[in-house]
Structures are given as C-alpha cells and as structure tokens.
Design a protein around this motif. Structure first.
Motif, PDB file in Angstrom:
ATOM      1  N   GLY A 279       0.802  -1.229   0.000  1.00 53.00           N
ATOM      2  CA  GLY A 279       0.000   0.000   0.000  1.00 53.00           C
ATOM      3  C   GLY A 279       0.826   1.265   0.000  1.00 53.00           C
ATOM      4  N   ALA A 280       2.085   1.189  -0.403  1.00 51.40           N
ATOM      5  CA  ALA A 280       2.972   2.361  -0.378  1.00 51.40           C
ATOM      6  C   ALA A 280       2.732   3.264  -1.586  1.00 51.40           C
ATOM      7  N   ARG A 281       3.048   4.539  -1.430  1.00 49.34           N
ATOM      8  CA  ARG A 281       2.950   5.499  -2.526  1.00 49.34           C
ATOM      9  C   ARG A 281       4.088   5.269  -3.521  1.00 49.34           C
ATOM     10  N   LEU A 282       3.891   5.723  -4.753  1.00 47.12           N
ATOM     11  CA  LEU A 282       4.886   5.508  -5.799  1.00 47.12           C
ATOM     12  C   LEU A 282       6.226   6.145  -5.449  1.00 47.12           C
ATOM     13  N   GLU A 283       6.227   7.402  -5.016  1.00 47.18           N
ATOM     14  CA  GLU A 283       7.482   8.077  -4.704  1.00 47.18           C
ATOM     15  C   GLU A 283       8.178   7.418  -3.518  1.00 47.18           C
ATOM     16  N   GLU A 284       7.411   6.922  -2.547  1.00 48.48           N
ATOM     17  CA  GLU A 284       8.011   6.241  -1.401  1.00 48.48           C
ATOM     18  C   GLU A 284       8.813   5.018  -1.859  1.00 48.48           C
ATOM     19  N   LEU A 285       8.270   4.287  -2.806  1.00 50.56           N
ATOM     20  CA  LEU A 285       8.947   3.094  -3.304  1.00 50.56           C
ATOM     21  C   LEU A 285      10.159   3.453  -4.166  1.00 50.56           C
ATOM     22  N   CYS A 286       9.992   4.454  -5.028  1.00 52.02           N
ATOM     23  CA  CYS A 286      11.098   4.855  -5.914  1.00 52.02           C
ATOM     24  C   CYS A 286      12.272   5.436  -5.126  1.00 52.02           C
ATOM     25  N   ALA A 287      11.993   6.012  -3.965  1.00 54.63           N
ATOM     26  CA  ALA A 287      13.040   6.643  -3.151  1.00 54.63           C
ATOM     27  C   ALA A 287      13.716   5.660  -2.202  1.00 54.63           C
ATOM     28  N   LEU A 288      13.269   4.407  -2.158  1.00 56.77           N
ATOM     29  CA  LEU A 288      13.864   3.433  -1.246  1.00 56.77           C
ATOM     30  C   LEU A 288      15.335   3.199  -1.572  1.00 56.77           C
ATOM     31  N   LYS A 289      16.149   3.112  -0.524  1.00 61.17           N
ATOM     32  CA  LYS A 289      17.566   2.801  -0.670  1.00 61.17           C
ATOM     33  C   LYS A 289      17.845   1.425  -0.064  1.00 61.17           C
ATOM     34  N   ARG A 290      18.950   0.834  -0.472  1.00 63.63           N
ATOM     35  CA  ARG A 290      19.322  -0.460   0.102  1.00 63.63           C
ATOM     36  C   ARG A 290      19.463  -0.355   1.617  1.00 63.63           C
ATOM     37  N   ALA A 291      19.911   0.811   2.086  1.00 67.94           N
ATOM     38  CA  ALA A 291      20.073   1.018   3.531  1.00 67.94           C
ATOM     39  C   ALA A 291      18.736   1.051   4.265  1.00 67.94           C
ATOM     40  N   ILE A 293      16.446  -1.140   3.827  1.00 69.80           N
ATOM     41  CA  ILE A 293      15.995  -2.523   3.963  1.00 69.80           C
ATOM     42  C   ILE A 293      16.850  -3.215   5.023  1.00 69.80           C
ATOM     43  N   HIS A 294      16.212  -3.805   6.002  1.00 70.34           N
ATOM     44  CA  HIS A 294      16.966  -4.519   7.025  1.00 70.34           C
ATOM     45  C   HIS A 294      16.217  -5.784   7.437  1.00 70.34           C
ATOM     46  N   LYS A 295      16.957  -6.732   7.937  1.00 74.27           N
ATOM     47  CA  LYS A 295      16.374  -8.030   8.276  1.00 74.27           C
ATOM     48  C   LYS A 295      16.315  -8.212   9.789  1.00 74.27           C
ATOM     49  N   ARG A 296      15.119  -8.586  10.258  1.00 70.01           N
ATOM     50  CA  ARG A 296      14.930  -8.911  11.670  1.00 70.01           C
ATOM     51  C   ARG A 296      14.724 -10.424  11.799  1.00 70.01           C
ATOM     52  N   ASP A 297      14.457 -10.851  13.017  1.00 70.76           N
ATOM     53  CA  ASP A 297      14.241 -12.282  13.254  1.00 70.76           C
ATOM     54  C   ASP A 297      13.038 -12.817  12.480  1.00 70.76           C
ATOM     55  N   ASP A 298      12.037 -11.925  12.265  1.00 66.23           N
ATOM     56  CA  ASP A 298      10.819 -12.379  11.588  1.00 66.23           C
ATOM     57  C   ASP A 298      10.839 -12.114  10.083  1.00 66.23           C
ATOM     58  N   GLY A 299      11.925 -11.584   9.545  1.00 72.29           N
ATOM     59  CA  GLY A 299      11.997 -11.341   8.113  1.00 72.29           C
ATOM     60  C   GLY A 299      12.422  -9.924   7.776  1.00 72.29           C
ATOM     61  N   TYR A 300      12.311  -9.572   6.501  1.00 69.59           N
ATOM     62  CA  TYR A 300      12.721  -8.241   6.035  1.00 69.59           C
ATOM     63  C   TYR A 300      11.706  -7.161   6.437  1.00 69.59           C
ATOM     64  N   TRP A 301      12.245  -5.970   6.676  1.00 69.90           N
ATOM     65  CA  TRP A 301      11.435  -4.766   6.920  1.00 69.90           C
ATOM     66  C   TRP A 301      11.983  -3.654   6.034  1.00 69.90           C
ATOM     67  N   MET A 302      11.110  -2.722   5.684  1.00 70.81           N
ATOM     68  CA  MET A 302      11.550  -1.551   4.908  1.00 70.81           C
ATOM     69  C   MET A 302      11.180  -0.274   5.651  1.00 70.81           C
ATOM     70  N   ALA A 303      12.096   0.686   5.614  1.00 77.73           N
ATOM     71  CA  ALA A 303      11.882   1.973   6.275  1.00 77.73           C
ATOM     72  C   ALA A 303      11.536   3.028   5.224  1.00 77.73           C
ATOM     73  N   ILE A 316       7.721  -0.865   7.864  1.00 76.92           N
ATOM     74  CA  ILE A 316       6.689  -1.862   7.598  1.00 76.92           C
ATOM     75  C   ILE A 316       7.335  -3.188   7.210  1.00 76.92           C
ATOM     76  N   PRO A 317       6.699  -4.291   7.577  1.00 71.57           N
ATOM     77  CA  PRO A 317       7.251  -5.597   7.236  1.00 71.57           C
ATOM     78  C   PRO A 317       7.096  -5.887   5.748  1.00 71.57           C
ATOM     79  N   VAL A 318       8.084  -6.524   5.175  1.00 73.33           N
ATOM     80  CA  VAL A 318       8.023  -6.918   3.771  1.00 73.33           C
ATOM     81  C   VAL A 318       7.174  -8.181   3.668  1.00 73.33           C
ATOM     82  N   HIS A 319       6.180  -8.125   2.799  1.00 76.21           N
ATOM     83  CA  HIS A 319       5.302  -9.279   2.599  1.00 76.21           C
ATOM     84  C   HIS A 319       6.129 -10.450   2.037  1.00 76.21           C
ATOM     85  N   PRO A 320       5.821 -11.682   2.439  1.00 70.35           N
ATOM     86  CA  PRO A 320       6.587 -12.844   1.944  1.00 70.35           C
ATOM     87  C   PRO A 320       6.682 -12.915   0.425  1.00 70.35           C
ATOM     88  N   LEU A 321       5.639 -12.494  -0.293  1.00 71.04           N
ATOM     89  CA  LEU A 321       5.677 -12.557  -1.754  1.00 71.04           C
ATOM     90  C   LEU A 321       6.595 -11.511  -2.367  1.00 71.04           C
TER      91      LEU A 321
END
Length: 440
Positions: A279-291, A293-303, A316-321
């Motif tokens: 459910g993220a906005r287009l600019e939010e996704l396009c502006a994402l950096k590798r930094a 993205i981080h991994k927790r015990d339950d999986g990936y999260w994106m800031a 927000i947690p990254v969906h498994p798909l």
C-alpha cells in the motif's frame, strides 16, 4: 554533480540564467540571478529547476514581444516613484519670490506623463501608472514572487500557483495593480474561466483557490484591504469520480502485462507488486535505498524515511511474496533499490518519469480509467485489508496515515507494539491474483 545554471559565492549557491544578447535591451538586464539559500550542491540542483523554468518562460515572452508596453510603463512608474520618494518636499523661494519645491516639480512631471499615457494607452493605464508612481497602488507582479517564496508547498504546486497568477495577469494586463482588482473584476475573471477558457470545472476552481490564497497573504501583509476572490461562486460543482480499489480483472491485466520499453519493464513489474503488497505510494517506493531494507528475526522490513506527512515516515514488514524482489534488487549494490531512475519535475522526484511510463503501460493493458492510476493500487490494498478485518488503526500504520483522530491510539500509543507482520500476512486478493503477484 551537475553545476549547470549554478554559481557559488560566499558559500551559497545561486541560480543564473543568461538573457540572450538580442533581448537584453528589452529585458533591462544581462542575466537572471536568484540565491538558492544553500551551500549544498545536491540541494541547489533540486531547487534550481523551478527558477530556471520561470526565467526561461520570461525570456520566451520577451522573444515573442509579449508584455513590452506594460513592462515599459511599470519601469517608468518605478522610476517616478523613486524620484518622488527622494525629492525634497521643503518649499523654497527664488529670486522672483516664486515658491517651489523639488517634490512638486517632480509631481507636475508625473501628471504630464500620465496625460501622455492616457492619450496613447487609455485612462485605465494612465490611472494605474499614476497610482503606482505615487505609491497608491502596488503591482501584482512585484508581490506574488514573495508569496511563492514563503508558501510551504511542493515545487509542482508552486508551479501551478505561478501559472495561475500569470494567466490572470495575461487577462487583466501584466501591469495590473492589487488595488484595481475589485470583486467586480474578480467576478468577471471567474466568468471568463467558466465560459470561455476551456478549463475543466475542477481546474477553474483550483485557479480561483490559488488567487484567493495569494490575496489572503496580501491582506495579512497589509498590501491589500480585502480578498475579492472569497465567495466567488463557480456554479454547481460536478462531483468528481471516486478512486476505488481495482477489481481482480484489472489487477490480472496489470500483473500479466509487460511494458513495451525495456528500461521500465522490470521496474514497473516490481513497483506494481510492491504497491499491492504494502500500500505504499509511488514516490516512497522509488526513493527506497538499500540502507532502508533490514532483516529482523521475523523477516525483512523496509523503512519509509520521507513522505507527504509526518505519519508517512514508518517501518513496515516486507510481505513474503515481495522477498524475492527485495533480495534481487539489494544484490545490485547500488545506493537505491530501483537503479537508474532519473529525477524530474518541479520537485525532482525519482517517480516523475516512472509515473508517466505507468500511465502508458495502463493504456497498453487497457486499464486506463481516470481513477485507475498507480495511487489506485493503494486504495486496492486498503480495501483488501478492510475486507480481511484488519483494524483501521493498524492499516494506518502500514500505509502511513495519521492516527490523530483517535485520542487513545493517536495520542497515547504510537503503534510500537502492534503486530504489523501478522496484519500484512492477512492480505489476500484471491488465489488467482496472489499467484500472479508471486510470478513476475
């Protein structure tokens, strides 16, 4: 880093656009120059585009010969005003015992010039010239740039404001004064917008709203006495079409389609799936950096580190798909998750050209309705989560909406303990659509 149109003096960048030599006499200057108020080259590059576009528009207007007479009268009025303000008002007596003052002599010259203007350009132009020269009137063109500099709007919105004001000035005259814009004159302009401009009702409404906002600022600064745009009726407002969640048929067309241009084919495929899954906005996704993205015990999260509002900043947690997309893009080792996106538009957004490509892609797969744009994917996500029984307060945390409407959850809780992964894993568009998401 690009330094075009930029100069640095006293540790501050300014934007500079040269006026062509053939137009310098008409322009009364050799170049445009505007301080950008920053010592950062990256920030200067972001801020310069708005001013460069404005300067080039003015140069193009001079090249066409537009506004030459108005500009000449405005400059002449400014010269007289300066002369009057610097004149000595004391009365003197000459050898013939005639009384005179420097100010009165300058005023007589002004009145004579006003008569000349009345004979050549009409009484309205003469009155405008005289009032501006004597300080009884203020040119709109001298005030609106200060308003634009102060308003806290995005560059694209500021560009719309300026275009709106210049359209009004083109209708009224480039040397229109604030004092002569009465309610009657404002009403006549509104009638013109509705009857003969060809603008859509919503666009005309935006034009009047921009002008009203400018006049509110002018009233607050003591330059105008009232706001002639307030209360101007635009007739019966046509209800705009609502943006809704996309049906499964449309989603399958989008998910199975491939954009015709290779540069954006994979980008659009990945962005489409990330938007549907988060459910993220287009600019939010396009502006994402590798930094981000981080991994927790339950999986990936994106800031999401920036957005339209304070609430847009979230994790927000990254969906498994979406894990395959995230890992493939992080393996690229570029700073950004989506590599090679050229920033564009007044706000220098990384999503500028992607948005245009997505519009063409929608036409190719025949999902081209007015409200079926990329933002509709956000509606689709929210609609699905509501249908799955996820609490609204939790969905707001996922999509970056403010929870201030709730005293309990908005004020006393910031959502740190909400099980967001459990919530996002409840997302289900149906077996066929979920299978299409999983198979890019």
């Amino acid at each position: 880093m690009d330094r075009k149109y930029l100069v640095k003096q006293y540790n501050t960048y300014s934007v500079v656009v040269e006026v062509p030599k053939a137009l310098q006499a008409k322009a009364g200057r050799k170049r445009f120059k505007k301080s950008l108020g920053t010592d950062s080259l990256a920030e200067a590059n972001r801020r310069k585009h708005f001013h460069v576009a404005n300067f080039h528009r003015q140069i193009a207007e001079w090249a066409k010969g537009g506004g030459d007479s108005d500009a000449k009268l405005a400059r002449l009025a400014a010269e007289f005003r300066q002369a009057l303000e610097s004149s000595d008002k004391r009365w003197h007596e000459d050898e013939q015992e005639h009384e005179w003052s420097e100010y009165e002599e300058e005023l007589d010259r002004l009145k004579a010039q006003a008569v000349v203007i009345q004979n050549s350009d009409g009484s309205e132009a003469a009155a405008r010239f005289f009032n501006a020269a004597t300080g009884q009137a203020t040119f709109l063109k001298d005030q609106y740039p200060m308003w634009l500099a102060e308003v806290q709007h995005a560059g694209q919105t500021k560009g719309q404001h300026e275009s709106t004001i210049k359209r009004f000035m083109g209708w009224a005259t480039d040397s229109v004064t604030i004092e002569e814009v009465s309610r009657k004159k404002a009403g006549a302009y509104v009638t013109d917008l509705l009857a003969s401009s060809g603008l859509a009702h919503a666009t005309a409404r935006r034009h009047v709203s921009s002008l009203s906002s400018l006049w509110l600022w002018l009233v607050g600064r003591g330059v105008a006495q009232e706001n002639p745009w307030r209360g101007q009726q635009l007739g019966k407002k046509q209800e705009p079409a609502e943006r809704k969640g996309l049906p499964s048929k449309a989603l399958l067309k989008l998910l199975s389609g491939t954009y015709s241009t290779p540069k954006f084919a994979q980008v659009l495929s990945d962005l489409l799936r990330l938007a549907l899954l988060h459910g993220a906005r287009l600019e939010e996704l396009c502006a994402l950096k590798r930094a981000d993205i981080h991994k927790r015990d339950d999986g990936y999260w994106m800031a999401i580190t920036s957005g339209k509002t304070r609430a847009a900043k979230r994790e927000i947690p990254v969906h498994p798909l979406a894990v395959g997309i995230i890992e493939r893009r992080c393996a690229d080792k570029d700073e950004y998750l989506f590599v090679g996106l050229d920033p564009g538009g007044p706000d220098n957004k990384r999503s500028w050209y992607v948005s245009k490509a997505y519009g063409r892609f929608r036409e190719q797969v025949e999902v081209a309705g007015d409200k079926e744009d990329f933002h509709a994917l956000r509606n689709t996500f929210i609609t699905c989560m509501e249908g799955r029984g996820v609490l609204e307060s939790t969905v707001k945390l996922l999509v970056g909406h403010s929870r201030k409407g709730s005293i309990t959850y908005g004020h006393y809780s910031k959502g740190e303990s909400v099980p967001l992964r459990n919530a996002i894993e409840q997302l289900d568009y149906g077996a066929e659509v979920m299978k299409a998401i999983a198979s890019p």
